[in-house]
Design a protein around this motif. Sequence first.
Motif, mmCIF file in Angstrom:
data_model
loop_
_atom_site.group_PDB
_atom_site.id
_atom_site.type_symbol
_atom_site.label_atom_id
_atom_site.label_comp_id
_atom_site.label_asym_id
_atom_site.label_seq_id
_atom_site.Cartn_x
_atom_site.Cartn_y
_atom_site.Cartn_z
ATOM 1 N N ASN A 145 0.842 -1.195 0.000
ATOM 2 C CA ASN A 145 0.000 0.000 0.000
ATOM 3 C C ASN A 145 0.876 1.244 0.000
ATOM 4 N N TYR A 146 0.315 2.346 -0.441
ATOM 5 C CA TYR A 146 1.060 3.595 -0.385
ATOM 6 C C TYR A 146 0.163 4.733 0.064
ATOM 7 N N ILE A 147 0.786 5.867 0.372
ATOM 8 C CA ILE A 147 0.091 6.988 0.998
ATOM 9 C C ILE A 147 -0.087 8.103 -0.025
ATOM 10 N N TYR A 148 -1.349 8.517 -0.205
ATOM 11 C CA TYR A 148 -1.676 9.532 -1.204
ATOM 12 C C TYR A 148 -1.355 10.952 -0.758
ATOM 13 N N SER A 149 -1.770 11.291 0.467
ATOM 14 C CA SER A 149 -1.750 12.695 0.860
ATOM 15 C C SER A 149 -1.671 12.821 2.372
ATOM 16 N N ILE A 150 -1.042 13.914 2.845
ATOM 17 C CA ILE A 150 -1.012 14.241 4.258
ATOM 18 C C ILE A 150 -1.405 15.707 4.437
ATOM 19 N N VAL A 151 -2.136 15.987 5.538
ATOM 20 C CA VAL A 151 -2.488 17.362 5.887
ATOM 21 C C VAL A 151 -2.445 17.485 7.410
ATOM 22 N N PRO A 152 -2.175 18.683 7.948
ATOM 23 C CA PRO A 152 -2.224 18.849 9.407
ATOM 24 C C PRO A 152 -3.659 18.730 9.903
ATOM 25 N N SER A 153 -3.848 18.023 11.006
ATOM 26 C CA SER A 153 -5.179 17.880 11.595
ATOM 27 C C SER A 153 -5.275 18.544 12.961
ATOM 28 N N SER A 154 -4.150 18.950 13.532
ATOM 29 C CA SER A 154 -4.085 19.750 14.759
ATOM 30 C C SER A 154 -2.672 20.301 14.814
ATOM 31 N N ARG A 155 -2.333 20.964 15.904
ATOM 32 C CA ARG A 155 -0.990 21.529 16.021
ATOM 33 C C ARG A 155 0.081 20.448 16.113
ATOM 34 N N PHE A 185 -1.658 10.619 12.847
ATOM 35 C CA PHE A 185 -0.379 10.270 13.469
ATOM 36 C C PHE A 185 0.235 11.494 14.125
ATOM 37 N N ASP A 186 1.061 11.228 15.115
ATOM 38 C CA ASP A 186 1.729 12.267 15.881
ATOM 39 C C ASP A 186 2.877 12.852 15.063
ATOM 40 N N ALA A 187 2.935 14.174 14.968
ATOM 41 C CA ALA A 187 3.943 14.821 14.135
ATOM 42 C C ALA A 187 5.346 14.705 14.724
ATOM 43 N N ASN A 188 5.449 14.598 16.027
ATOM 44 C CA ASN A 188 6.765 14.558 16.663
ATOM 45 C C ASN A 188 7.446 13.201 16.520
ATOM 46 N N ARG A 189 6.650 12.126 16.629
ATOM 47 C CA ARG A 189 7.250 10.791 16.580
ATOM 48 C C ARG A 189 6.750 9.956 15.409
ATOM 49 N N LEU A 190 5.786 10.466 14.648
ATOM 50 C CA LEU A 190 5.149 9.735 13.550
ATOM 51 C C LEU A 190 4.492 8.448 14.042
ATOM 52 N N SER A 191 4.136 8.430 15.333
ATOM 53 C CA SER A 191 3.480 7.246 15.866
ATOM 54 C C SER A 191 2.030 7.209 15.377
ATOM 55 N N HIS A 192 1.607 6.053 14.944
ATOM 56 C CA HIS A 192 0.270 5.882 14.383
ATOM 57 C C HIS A 192 -0.768 5.892 15.495
ATOM 58 N N ALA A 193 -1.777 6.775 15.367
ATOM 59 C CA ALA A 193 -2.769 6.921 16.422
ATOM 60 C C ALA A 193 -4.045 6.135 16.137
ATOM 61 N N ILE A 219 5.266 21.585 4.425
ATOM 62 C CA ILE A 219 6.321 22.313 5.121
ATOM 63 C C ILE A 219 5.718 22.948 6.367
ATOM 64 N N ASP A 220 6.229 22.562 7.524
ATOM 65 C CA ASP A 220 5.772 23.096 8.802
ATOM 66 C C ASP A 220 6.720 24.223 9.203
ATOM 67 N N GLU A 221 6.288 25.454 9.016
ATOM 68 C CA GLU A 221 7.147 26.595 9.276
ATOM 69 C C GLU A 221 7.459 26.757 10.761
ATOM 70 N N GLN A 222 6.519 26.416 11.627
ATOM 71 C CA GLN A 222 6.714 26.608 13.060
ATOM 72 C C GLN A 222 7.804 25.708 13.617
ATOM 73 N N THR A 223 7.823 24.451 13.172
ATOM 74 C CA THR A 223 8.814 23.510 13.698
ATOM 75 C C THR A 223 10.017 23.348 12.780
ATOM 76 N N GLN A 224 10.027 24.112 11.665
ATOM 77 C CA GLN A 224 11.116 24.004 10.698
ATOM 78 C C GLN A 224 11.305 22.557 10.256
ATOM 79 N N SER A 225 10.202 21.918 9.912
ATOM 80 C CA SER A 225 10.230 20.516 9.495
ATOM 81 C C SER A 225 9.509 20.359 8.163
ATOM 82 N N VAL A 226 9.860 19.296 7.460
ATOM 83 C CA VAL A 226 9.158 18.908 6.239
ATOM 84 C C VAL A 226 8.627 17.496 6.430
ATOM 85 N N PHE A 227 7.375 17.275 6.041
ATOM 86 C CA PHE A 227 6.769 15.950 6.096
ATOM 87 C C PHE A 227 6.431 15.528 4.670
ATOM 88 N N SER A 228 6.741 14.281 4.336
ATOM 89 C CA SER A 228 6.480 13.783 2.993
ATOM 90 C C SER A 228 5.893 12.378 3.069
#
Length: 359
Positions: free
Chosen positions: A18-28, A43-51, A308-317
């Motif tokens: 399987n593969y992942i189509y799209s990601i969007v922020p759902s909370s901070r 999923f958690d943005a800090n650890r990418l743990s699946h919720a 691109i998360d400007e607040q945390t200076q991170s990129v998620f792909s």
Amino acid sequence: MHTLKEAASSSLSLAEGNYIYSIVPSSRTEFAAISSDDSLHTFDANRLSHASLVATHDGVTSLRTYDAGKQLVATGGRDGKMKLWDLRNGKNSAVVAVETANRAPVLSIANCFETNTLVAGTELLSHQAIVAFWDVRSPNQPLLQYVESHNDDVTELQYHPTRRNILLSGSTDGLVNIYDTAITDEDEALVQVINHGSVHHAGFLNEKTIYALSHDEVFSIHAATDPDDQAQEPEPVQFGDLRQPLKCEYIAQLCIGSQGSYIAAGNKIDKRLDLIPLFPTPSWRFDEQNSWRLPGGHGEEVVRSVYIDEQTQSVFSCGEDGFVRAWKPEAGVSEPDTLMTTPRPKEKRSKDKARFKPY
């Protein structure tokens, strides 16, 4: 050229293949993702743990953040439905569901929290490709439908960044349309038409500027029409096929932030993804010297979505390898070179003083 380092990765417990189509922020601190098994994940943005995960559609296609607080997300699917999901407190329930005429497959979606509006763009079915609007408070029937503006699949929808009555649509018929949705008559509502080529992505770079990217990686930038301004519009900036000048195999998307815009250019052979700044002065151009490279990318697989998360200076792909990956600047990077605050290139003085500088 700057470099980002992979900080974390996760398959979100997806089954192999399987593969992942799209990601969007759902909370901070959390993201939502849709995958090829027709599931919606958080999923958690800090650890990418699946919720959590929940089944969405028979053929999920689209995902958007719905509200400013990022507590609700919208999805669309090939089952002809568009759903609004409440992700607060682990509810993960569809609070609104709408359905297109004849269950035409939904290929693109947009929404406006301020006006309680959901919008779906459909596949061409029975000689019609529809842009349909619903009020989430009365979801049983569409508020409005545009049925004649496109004659092929509607692949892109986006609201204007500040004018909530202005909507953009793009289609494989080659057209990017701009509508004033306060006007119910379809012919009169259509205020601008751009003929670009089969549209993969399109949208507003800013309040007065539109971009278009075709399925064969041709890119252009256009001035948005102002009906109250009689001045002559500047000519569009035509970049042509971006693959050769940007040394890439494909364009994933354009990432637009408050501090600037980056185009995400992928290369499967070299296993990398580059974020290349797009600057408006003196004329729109790419600044490859100040690019950010994601070495390794998603291996030999295509990157499908970048945030691109400007607040945390991170990129998620995320991509067709079935992984979400988080990227951060290397330790010790100086402040002027941090992501989204890259110094703007010096302007070159033009000998031609009469040269028009658009926008």
